[in-house]
Write an enzyme that holds these catalytic residues in place. Structure first.
Site, mmCIF file in Angstrom:
data_model
loop_
_atom_site.group_PDB
_atom_site.id
_atom_site.type_symbol
_atom_site.label_atom_id
_atom_site.label_comp_id
_atom_site.label_asym_id
_atom_site.label_seq_id
_atom_site.Cartn_x
_atom_site.Cartn_y
_atom_site.Cartn_z
ATOM 1 N N ARG A 91 -0.734 -9.061 13.178
ATOM 2 C CA ARG A 91 -1.208 -8.042 12.223
ATOM 3 C C ARG A 91 -2.089 -8.681 11.157
ATOM 4 O O ARG A 91 -3.091 -8.105 10.728
ATOM 5 C CB ARG A 91 -0.014 -7.322 11.576
ATOM 6 N N ARG A 139 -9.645 0.879 8.563
ATOM 7 C CA ARG A 139 -9.253 -0.490 8.872
ATOM 8 C C ARG A 139 -10.334 -1.236 9.635
ATOM 9 O O ARG A 139 -10.150 -2.411 9.956
ATOM 10 C CB ARG A 139 -8.016 -0.442 9.755
ATOM 11 N N ARG A 181 11.377 -1.553 11.421
ATOM 12 C CA ARG A 181 10.105 -1.256 12.087
ATOM 13 C C ARG A 181 9.893 -2.219 13.254
ATOM 14 O O ARG A 181 10.091 -3.425 13.110
ATOM 15 C CB ARG A 181 8.956 -1.411 11.083
ATOM 16 N N ARG A 190 11.866 -7.274 4.088
ATOM 17 C CA ARG A 190 11.967 -5.831 4.304
ATOM 18 C C ARG A 190 12.798 -5.560 5.566
ATOM 19 O O ARG A 190 13.649 -4.673 5.579
ATOM 20 C CB ARG A 190 10.549 -5.248 4.451
ATOM 21 N N LYS A 207 0.830 -1.215 0.000
ATOM 22 C CA LYS A 207 0.000 0.000 0.000
ATOM 23 C C LYS A 207 0.863 1.262 0.000
ATOM 24 O O LYS A 207 0.622 2.170 -0.782
ATOM 25 C CB LYS A 207 -0.911 0.025 1.248
#
Ligand code: ADP
Length: 195
Positions: free
Chosen positions: A149, A87, A138, A126, A13
């Site tokens: 998540r 969300r 992160r 990532r 996204k």
């Protein structure tokens, strides 16, 4: 011209929103980025949400709706890309109300479709790449938090797919291919929707 990017963590996204900013002059509103900024600033809000994010759970609707409201009120952009918002169904209803008040419509809700196995791989990659490049990783890009998540996505966010289909604005896109190919598809959807 207002577009929502819907999709699980790691669907791309943020990457695609940035490309749409460049090609279509829309303004990106990412609640994830806003919350990370709040956390980095050490503000009271940031401290309050940090643990929730690190657990991979959703921050309360009130907080994120408040953040979005503030940004919408302070911008005179010709259109927005909502990335990571809404969300939950409550957030979707709130956004609908805010857009109506502003006298604008939602042009498209683009669903980036990626299967869970690929998502896990992408996110762990990532994290590895950030580490290798000496960049910060992160706090929620680890396997344990990612499982949470994904669960939050399937339980609380996936119902928005039917919600926006019912409004006739859902645009599903296979997001498992190359970034450029997906970007082209999104650009076509956005152009068709009128941006
Ligand atoms: P991702 O989509 O990869 O999980 P984001 O950067 O969009 O990443 O969000 C990171 C975290 O920020 C989420 O796991 C959640 O805790 C919080 N968050 C972001 N947007 C929202 C939202 N709209 N509602 C509730 N929590 C949110």
């Amino acid at each position: 011209m207002n577009v929502i990017l819907l999709g699980p963590p790691g669907a791309g996204k943020g990457t695609q929103a940035e490309l749409l900013v460049k090609t279509h002059g829309l303004v990106q509103l990412s609640t994830g980025d806003m919350l990370r900024q709040a956390k980095a600033s050490g503000s009271e809000l940031g401290n309050r949400v940090a643990e929730v994010m690190e657990r991979g759970e959703l921050v309360t609707d009130d907080i994120v709706i408040g953040l979005i409201k503030e940004k919408l009120a302070s911008s005179d952009a010709k259109g927005f890309i909502f990335d990571g918002f809404p969300r939950t169904l409550a957030q979707a209803d709130a956004l609908g109300g805010l857009l109506e008040e502003a006298g604008v419509t939602l042009s498209a809700a683009i669903e980036l479709q990626v299967n869970d196995k690929i998502l896990v791989k992408r996110i762990l990659n990532r994290a590895e790449q950030a580490k290798a490049a000496g960049q910060p990783v992160r706090a929620d890009d680890n396997e344990e938090t990612l499982v949470q998540r994904l669960e939050a996505y399937h339980a609380q966010t996936a119902p928005l797919i039917d919600y926006y289909a019912g409004k006739g604005v859902l645009k599903p896109v296979d997001a498992m291919g190359e970034i450029d190919a997906i970007a082209n598809e999104l650009a076509a959807i956005v152009s068709e929707a009128g941006a």
